[in-house]
Design a protein around this motif. Structure first.
Motif, short mmCIF file in Angstrom:
data_model
loop_
_atom_site.label_atom_id
_atom_site.label_comp_id
_atom_site.label_asym_id
_atom_site.label_seq_id
_atom_site.Cartn_x
_atom_site.Cartn_y
_atom_site.Cartn_z
N THR A 10 1.13 13.52 22.01
CA THR A 10 1.70 12.63 21.00
C THR A 10 1.57 11.18 21.44
O THR A 10 1.18 10.31 20.65
CB THR A 10 3.18 12.99 20.75
OG1 THR A 10 3.26 14.31 20.22
CG2 THR A 10 3.80 12.03 19.75
N THR A 22 -0.90 19.87 14.12
CA THR A 22 -0.24 19.28 12.96
C THR A 22 -0.84 19.79 11.66
O THR A 22 -0.11 20.20 10.73
CB THR A 22 -0.34 17.74 13.02
OG1 THR A 22 0.27 17.29 14.24
CG2 THR A 22 0.35 17.10 11.84
N ILE A 51 3.67 19.63 16.98
CA ILE A 51 3.03 18.84 15.94
C ILE A 51 3.44 17.38 16.12
O ILE A 51 4.41 17.07 16.81
CB ILE A 51 3.41 19.35 14.54
CG1 ILE A 51 4.91 19.13 14.26
CG2 ILE A 51 3.05 20.81 14.37
CD1 ILE A 51 5.31 19.40 12.82
N GLN A 52 2.70 16.48 15.50
CA GLN A 52 3.02 15.06 15.62
C GLN A 52 3.86 14.56 14.45
O GLN A 52 4.60 13.57 14.59
CB GLN A 52 1.72 14.25 15.72
CG GLN A 52 0.93 14.58 16.98
CD GLN A 52 -0.37 13.81 17.08
OE1 GLN A 52 -0.87 13.26 16.10
NE2 GLN A 52 -0.93 13.76 18.28
N THR A 53 3.75 15.22 13.32
CA THR A 53 4.46 14.78 12.12
C THR A 53 4.40 15.89 11.09
O THR A 53 3.56 16.79 11.16
CB THR A 53 3.80 13.50 11.55
OG1 THR A 53 4.46 13.11 10.33
CG2 THR A 53 2.33 13.71 11.25
#
Length: 520
Positions: free
Chosen positions: A399, A43, A30-32
């Motif tokens: 990312t 994500t 995931i990115q965040t």
């Protein structure tokens, strides 16, 4: 917690899990954890375990109530939502109308890459502690589908932790909400070690009841195809959703495993900077070859999509001419007819455009996001070389790739777009419409701008007559195709492999739902 540095250590930790743990791997992280920052599939999938929305999808992608118990159209442009009572965030804080108003304001912040899901919402009014009114800019035929991705965040938690605004991902901002989560959903995040693992446990106080028995989820981002498959074959994984096409037959033949598959709602394509006066990093100076439709058509004609399907995808792709997959409303098989590769015609077009000798141009691709992404780009580099276009390929993790394209640093790049609402307006509005300061064109990072398509999008956004709206979408998809504003490659087909004792429904949005899964 001590940082784990090897895959072996990660899998060892997973092997100690209980019988009701789902150990799931895919190729990218995931990115965040901020639910309003990045419109990125992995994500949003994980955020959907923790955060909920007013509406949600059923297994068949129909819309049903979630944090909203019911809704009523007061007028065509005013919708009253009665919120579900007794719901609590994971820290015990009660869910109320204040959280809904706060979350809708937050997702509209300029730093959010999720504003498309709040499109057409003019205002949210609190009526009482468990009632809100949505005031719309006009009739909104996709409102309830859009709302499935408007995650509701605790206002009190965000305020306490100085996360009132969404994380600015492209600026590499780090916030409390980008590293921690506080939702009402069926699972709680215990820990996230970027590029290593995410651990979640079931929320025993969840207002709803899961149909499965998964009490813990461990998500492992494993970039290497061979390593992911080896981990599944060794018994260290329960579910693998990024299958290398070359391994599917082998996995299907293994009696310890089962493979399920279906079309994904994602189209893989190349995006070109069609708006700048000069292509950054290209050999052509003072002008932009991508502004010439003939060049764009030549690049498309040079690609042998059937060869990619046959040699790289092992049949697990659908060659594409349009920008939405067959599972999306608005798709037309009549429009999705791919022209046969024609190098001779492509060279002629390049000559007519004034580029008989071709040109050099940078090409950026992710190497851990889509099925065989880097390999496809390498193949296309060779195909384009036959018409004189020398693409200088660079690859990097998604990312970094995503942050760079959001900064408009990539003049030619591979991207994939899933139709999360299962409605073609989503794609046309977000990445084809001219970029504005709001939801329209929010994901348009290639400076596409076409007045006719913009007009069609504005009409379909408020058109409630079903046949008329369908016609608008198909006209816009056709014009996007015929102007070669993007270069589609294929629609992905997604097989998932799992242990024989795992049962989970396949999802066209490539988002496994542990609440529906059973592990034996």
């Amino acid at each position: 917690m001590k940082k784990l540095t090897t895959l072996a250590a990660m899998l060892l930790a997973c092997s100690l899990a209980s019988a009701n743990t789902l150990r799931w791997a895919a190729q990218n992280d995931i990115q965040t954890l901020d639910p309003h920052s990045q419109n990125h599939s992995a994500t949003t999938t994980i955020s959907g375990y923790v955060y909920e929305s007013l509406t949600r999808y059923t297994e068949k992608f129909d819309v049903e109530p979630a944090l909203a118990a019911k809704w009523t159209y007061v007028t065509p442009t005013q919708v009253r939502f009665e919120l579900r009572r007794g719901v609590k965030f994971h820290d015990g804080t009660p869910f109320t109308a204040d959280d809904v108003v706060f979350s809708l304001q937050r997702i509209k912040h300029p730093a959010s890459n999720m504003i498309i899901y709040a499109s057409g919402i003019k205002e949210v009014k609190k009526i009482d502690s468990h009632t809100v009114d949505f005031v719309l800019e006009g009739p909104n035929p996709v409102l309830m589908r859009n709302l499935t991705y408007v995650r509701i965040l605790s206002k009190a938690w965000a305020t306490k932790n100085r996360s009132e605004n969404p994380q600015d991902f492209k600026a590499k901002e780090d916030t409390y909400a980008s590293r921690n989560a506080m939702g009402t959903g069926p699972y709680k995040v215990v820990s996230w070690q970027p590029d290593q693992r995410i651990t979640m446990v079931a929320n025993k106080d969840w207002w709803d009841k899961p149909s499965g028995n998964v009490s813990e989820v461990t998500y492992l981002p494993i970039k290497s195809d061979a390593t992911r498959v080896a981990a599944l074959l060794s018994g260290d994984l329960d579910l693998l959703t990024d299958l290398p096409p070359q391994d599917v037959a082998k996995l299907k033949a293994d009696p310890r495993l089962k493979v399920i598959e279906g079309p994904e709602n994602r189209t893989i394509f190349f995006a070109l900077d069609v708006g700048s006066d000069e292509i950054k990093g290209a050999s052509v100076k003072g002008k932009n070859p991508f502004k010439d439709k003939r060049v764009r058509e030549a690049l498309s004609l040079a690609i042998d999509r059937e060869a990619i399907k046959r040699s790289l995808m092992r049949g697990l792709s659908i060659p594409a001419a349009v920008m939405v997959a067959p599972v999306a409303y608005g798709y037309s098989a009549e429009l999705d007819v791919v022209a046969k590769p024609d190098v001779t015609r492509a060279k002629q077009l390049m000559t007519e455009a004034g580029y008989a000798e071709g040109f050099d141009v940078p090409l950026a691709c992710p190497n851990d996001r889509y099925v065989n992404d880097e390999e496809i780009c390498q193949a296309v580099v060779s195909m384009w070389a036959r018409i004189g276009v020398k693409a200088k390929l660079t690859t990097q993790p998604m990312t970094q790739h995503s942050a760079a394209l959001q900064r408009y640093e990539l003049p030619l790049y591979m991207y994939g777009w899933g139709v999360t609402t299962f409605d073609a307006q989503y794609t046309l509005q977000d990445i084809v419409h001219t970029k504005t300061g709001g939801a329209d064109g929010k994901g348009n990072f290639s400076r596409v701008s076409d007045a006719r398509i913009d007009a069609l999008v504005q009409q379909m956004k408020v058109e409630t007559d079903v046949p008329k709206r369908l016609a608008l979408m198909q006209e816009a998809l056709k014009r996007t195709r015929d102007e070669f504003l993007f270069i589609p490659i294929h629609h992905q087909v997604r097989p998932w492999a799992m242990k024989a004792g795992v049962t989970i429904p396949h999802s066209a949005n490539d988002a496994p739902q542990a609440r529906w899964a059973t592990v034996k």
